[in-house]
Motif scaffolding. Structure first.
Motif, PDB file in Angstrom:
ATOM      1  N   GLY A 114       0.807  -1.217   0.000  1.00 43.55           N
ATOM      2  CA  GLY A 114       0.000   0.000   0.000  1.00 43.55           C
ATOM      3  C   GLY A 114       0.835   1.260   0.000  1.00 43.55           C
ATOM      4  O   GLY A 114       0.291   2.366   0.093  1.00 43.55           O
ATOM      5  N   ALA A 115       2.171   1.120  -0.088  1.00 44.08           N
ATOM      6  CA  ALA A 115       3.070   2.268   0.026  1.00 44.08           C
ATOM      7  C   ALA A 115       3.449   2.884  -1.312  1.00 44.08           C
ATOM      8  O   ALA A 115       4.282   3.785  -1.360  1.00 44.08           O
ATOM      9  N   HIS A 116       2.855   2.417  -2.404  1.00 42.58           N
ATOM     10  CA  HIS A 116       3.186   2.959  -3.716  1.00 42.58           C
ATOM     11  C   HIS A 116       2.564   4.348  -3.900  1.00 42.58           C
ATOM     12  O   HIS A 116       1.527   4.667  -3.319  1.00 42.58           O
ATOM     13  N   GLY A 117       3.223   5.157  -4.732  1.00 45.24           N
ATOM     14  CA  GLY A 117       2.676   6.462  -5.082  1.00 45.24           C
ATOM     15  C   GLY A 117       3.312   7.602  -4.325  1.00 45.24           C
ATOM     16  O   GLY A 117       3.777   7.446  -3.195  1.00 45.24           O
ATOM     17  N   ALA A 118       3.338   8.780  -4.971  1.00 46.52           N
ATOM     18  CA  ALA A 118       3.961   9.961  -4.365  1.00 46.52           C
ATOM     19  C   ALA A 118       3.194  10.473  -3.158  1.00 46.52           C
ATOM     20  O   ALA A 118       3.748  11.230  -2.350  1.00 46.52           O
ATOM     21  N   SER A 119       1.934  10.077  -3.034  1.00 46.26           N
ATOM     22  CA  SER A 119       1.147  10.542  -1.895  1.00 46.26           C
ATOM     23  C   SER A 119       1.237   9.614  -0.687  1.00 46.26           C
ATOM     24  O   SER A 119       0.640   9.888   0.349  1.00 46.26           O
TER      25      SER A 119
ATOM     26  N   PHE B 210      -7.109   6.904  -8.588  1.00 49.30           N
ATOM     27  CA  PHE B 210      -7.982   5.751  -8.747  1.00 49.30           C
ATOM     28  C   PHE B 210      -9.351   6.254  -9.189  1.00 49.30           C
ATOM     29  O   PHE B 210      -9.776   7.324  -8.752  1.00 49.30           O
ATOM     30  N   PRO B 211     -10.031   5.603 -10.094  1.00 50.10           N
ATOM     31  CA  PRO B 211      -9.773   4.278 -10.676  1.00 50.10           C
ATOM     32  C   PRO B 211      -8.787   4.265 -11.838  1.00 50.10           C
ATOM     33  O   PRO B 211      -8.512   3.216 -12.404  1.00 50.10           O
ATOM     34  N   ILE B 212      -8.241   5.436 -12.188  1.00 51.75           N
ATOM     35  CA  ILE B 212      -7.191   5.515 -13.200  1.00 51.75           C
ATOM     36  C   ILE B 212      -5.948   6.083 -12.514  1.00 51.75           C
ATOM     37  O   ILE B 212      -5.981   7.207 -12.018  1.00 51.75           O
ATOM     38  N   ALA B 213      -4.896   5.297 -12.447  1.00 47.68           N
ATOM     39  CA  ALA B 213      -3.663   5.760 -11.810  1.00 47.68           C
ATOM     40  C   ALA B 213      -2.785   6.446 -12.853  1.00 47.68           C
ATOM     41  O   ALA B 213      -2.060   5.798 -13.594  1.00 47.68           O
ATOM     42  N   ASP B 214      -2.898   7.772 -12.916  1.00 46.65           N
ATOM     43  CA  ASP B 214      -2.150   8.542 -13.907  1.00 46.65           C
ATOM     44  C   ASP B 214      -1.860   9.920 -13.325  1.00 46.65           C
ATOM     45  O   ASP B 214      -2.750  10.758 -13.237  1.00 46.65           O
ATOM     46  N   PRO B 215      -0.603  10.177 -12.910  1.00 45.13           N
ATOM     47  CA  PRO B 215      -0.279  11.461 -12.282  1.00 45.13           C
ATOM     48  C   PRO B 215      -0.414  12.653 -13.217  1.00 45.13           C
ATOM     49  O   PRO B 215      -0.386  13.794 -12.761  1.00 45.13           O
TER      50      PRO B 215
ATOM     51  N   PRO C 269      -7.768  -9.793   0.625  1.00 42.93           N
ATOM     52  CA  PRO C 269      -7.206  -8.486   0.265  1.00 42.93           C
ATOM     53  C   PRO C 269      -7.061  -8.343  -1.239  1.00 42.93           C
ATOM     54  O   PRO C 269      -6.820  -9.323  -1.948  1.00 42.93           O
ATOM     55  N   ILE C 270      -7.225  -7.134  -1.719  1.00 42.12           N
ATOM     56  CA  ILE C 270      -7.019  -6.819  -3.131  1.00 42.12           C
ATOM     57  C   ILE C 270      -6.012  -5.687  -3.212  1.00 42.12           C
ATOM     58  O   ILE C 270      -6.217  -4.620  -2.629  1.00 42.12           O
ATOM     59  N   PHE C 271      -4.913  -5.923  -3.905  1.00 42.17           N
ATOM     60  CA  PHE C 271      -3.892  -4.912  -4.095  1.00 42.17           C
ATOM     61  C   PHE C 271      -3.553  -4.815  -5.578  1.00 42.17           C
ATOM     62  O   PHE C 271      -3.320  -5.829  -6.235  1.00 42.17           O
ATOM     63  N   ALA C 272      -3.557  -3.617  -6.090  1.00 41.29           N
ATOM     64  CA  ALA C 272      -3.154  -3.371  -7.483  1.00 41.29           C
ATOM     65  C   ALA C 272      -2.642  -1.937  -7.536  1.00 41.29           C
ATOM     66  O   ALA C 272      -3.385  -1.010  -7.899  1.00 41.29           O
ATOM     67  N   ALA C 273      -1.396  -1.761  -7.157  1.00 44.10           N
ATOM     68  CA  ALA C 273      -0.834  -0.416  -7.052  1.00 44.10           C
ATOM     69  C   ALA C 273      -0.880   0.331  -8.375  1.00 44.10           C
ATOM     70  O   ALA C 273      -1.087   1.548  -8.402  1.00 44.10           O
TER      71      ALA C 273
ATOM     72  N   GLN D 229      -3.122   0.338 -10.403  1.00 43.56           N
ATOM     73  CA  GLN D 229      -4.475   0.827 -10.629  1.00 43.56           C
ATOM     74  C   GLN D 229      -5.018   1.597  -9.427  1.00 43.56           C
ATOM     75  O   GLN D 229      -6.202   1.907  -9.352  1.00 43.56           O
ATOM     76  N   GLY D 230      -4.146   1.900  -8.470  1.00 44.64           N
ATOM     77  CA  GLY D 230      -4.549   2.699  -7.318  1.00 44.64           C
ATOM     78  C   GLY D 230      -5.425   1.973  -6.319  1.00 44.64           C
ATOM     79  O   GLY D 230      -6.159   2.601  -5.564  1.00 44.64           O
ATOM     80  N   VAL D 231      -5.348   0.642  -6.283  1.00 48.06           N
ATOM     81  CA  VAL D 231      -6.197  -0.148  -5.387  1.00 48.06           C
ATOM     82  C   VAL D 231      -5.365  -0.731  -4.253  1.00 48.06           C
ATOM     83  O   VAL D 231      -4.278  -1.268  -4.470  1.00 48.06           O
ATOM     84  N   TYR D 232      -5.876  -0.620  -3.044  1.00 46.13           N
ATOM     85  CA  TYR D 232      -5.216  -1.191  -1.881  1.00 46.13           C
ATOM     86  C   TYR D 232      -6.283  -1.690  -0.918  1.00 46.13           C
ATOM     87  O   TYR D 232      -7.478  -1.416  -1.095  1.00 46.13           O
ATOM     88  N   SER D 233      -5.873  -2.429   0.118  1.00 41.75           N
ATOM     89  CA  SER D 233      -6.827  -2.995   1.075  1.00 41.75           C
ATOM     90  C   SER D 233      -6.392  -2.715   2.499  1.00 41.75           C
ATOM     91  O   SER D 233      -5.226  -2.922   2.861  1.00 41.75           O
ATOM     92  N   HIS D 234      -7.335  -2.255   3.299  1.00 47.97           N
ATOM     93  CA  HIS D 234      -7.124  -2.111   4.742  1.00 47.97           C
ATOM     94  C   HIS D 234      -7.632  -3.374   5.429  1.00 47.97           C
ATOM     95  O   HIS D 234      -8.671  -3.940   5.039  1.00 47.97           O
ATOM     96  N   ARG D 235      -6.927  -3.785   6.452  1.00 46.43           N
ATOM     97  CA  ARG D 235      -7.394  -4.943   7.225  1.00 46.43           C
ATOM     98  C   ARG D 235      -8.461  -4.488   8.214  1.00 46.43           C
ATOM     99  O   ARG D 235      -8.317  -3.465   8.888  1.00 46.43           O
TER     100      ARG D 235
END
Length: 295
Positions: free
Chosen positions: A23-28, A232-237, A166-170, A172-178
């Motif tokens: 879940g740590a991907h991305g500049a934010s 998300f749903p489009i990961a494009d800076p 869990p669903i993770f797809a960095a 595509q901007g998707v992450y999962s909290h437990r």
């Protein structure tokens, strides 16, 4: 902040070593920001990396260095293994800055007596590990079955769906909290109220809302954004807003913007379904935008 993109270089470093499901991907992400602060010499004598909820809990307890599984997700914490991953060492992250991570709601201290007196609270009150605002909002709705989803219509658009895996797809901007032994899968779009406020004030939107006709779509294929960049749903800076052509009538333009944000929401849930989320059981709308019946 969520839209602070200064840590792009650090995000690229994270992407080079972090697994896809992190879940740590991305500049934010909190990890990219920590690396930015660490590498640019802003950390100084700091002893702890804390999130907002951690800082408040630490002030109440007079005891810092505690976080929770939800806030720590974007700092690199692995919620599946329930541990800090070894790949953080490759980035030079200072181990001493990382907090101990607890399950949300776990009491870790009694309130500091002096703080308790100043707030008029009993010194026997316990301080517990917190969670993120999005997870707290989900819990508050009463959603509790796989397939239940919550859309938060605020400054941004946040969607979360309860899943059993869990669903993770960095990418595509998707992450999962437990959430206990279940998971909240989803992501946050930059579309939302902030994009609307670029064109209309709150008073103008109140005036135009009665003129919106949800059962008569405008056909304007908009993707409202407050500035270039989407998570998300489009990961494009660099994704630019799509808000043309603009009709002459303000009410029609306003309706097109609302339809555009609703389309972003629909795309978000389709994206989750493609990634393995269960069939949608119900969607609950919350946040300031949920007060707008037309939206």
């Amino acid at each position: 902040m969520y839209n602070d993109a200064r840590a792009t270089h650090e995000a690229a470093r994270v992407a080079a070593v972090a697994p896809r499901e992190s879940g740590a991907h991305g500049a934010s992400s909190a990890l990219a920001k920590l690396l930015y602060l660490q590498n640019d010499g802003y950390i100084g004598d700091a002893r702890h990396a804390v999130h907002q909820a951690d800082w408040i809990a630490g002030r109440l307890a007079n005891h810092h260095a505690i976080s929770d599984e939800n806030n720590a997700l974007k700092l690199g914490y692995d919620p599946v293994a329930r541990a800090w991953p070894s790949w953080l060492d490759q980035l030079g992250v200072r181990d001493d800055l990382l907090p101990e991570v607890l399950v949300p709601g776990t009491a870790f201290s009694e309130m500091d007596p002096q703080v308790a007196r100043s707030l008029g609270l009993p010194a026997t009150a316990h301080v517990a590990a917190g969670t993120t605002d999005g997870v707290a909002a989900f819990i508050a709705t009463g959603a509790d079955q796989p397939g239940d989803a919550v859309t938060s219509l605020g400054t941004t658009l946040v969607v979360k769906q309860l899943t059993t895996q869990p669903i993770f797809a960095a990418d595509q901007g998707v992450y999962s909290h437990r959430l206990g032994e279940r998971w909240l899968a989803g992501g946050a779009s930059n579309s939302g109220g902030a994009a609307l406020l670029l064109h209309f004030s709150a008073d103008e939107m109140d005036r135009l809302t009665p003129q919106v006709m949800p059962d008569q779509p405008t056909g304007l294929d908009y993707y409202p954004l407050p500035k270039p960049g989407e998570r998300f749903p489009i990961a494009d800076p660099a994704l630019a807003a799509r808000i043309t052509p603009r009709p002459a009538e303000d009410c029609r333009f306003f309706q097109g913007l609302l339809e555009g944000i609703a389309s972003v929401e629909a795309l978000a849930y389709r994206q989750l379904a493609r990634l393995g989320a269960p069939h949608l059981r119900r969607v609950i709308g919350i946040g300031g935008g949920a007060k707008n019946d037309a939206w």
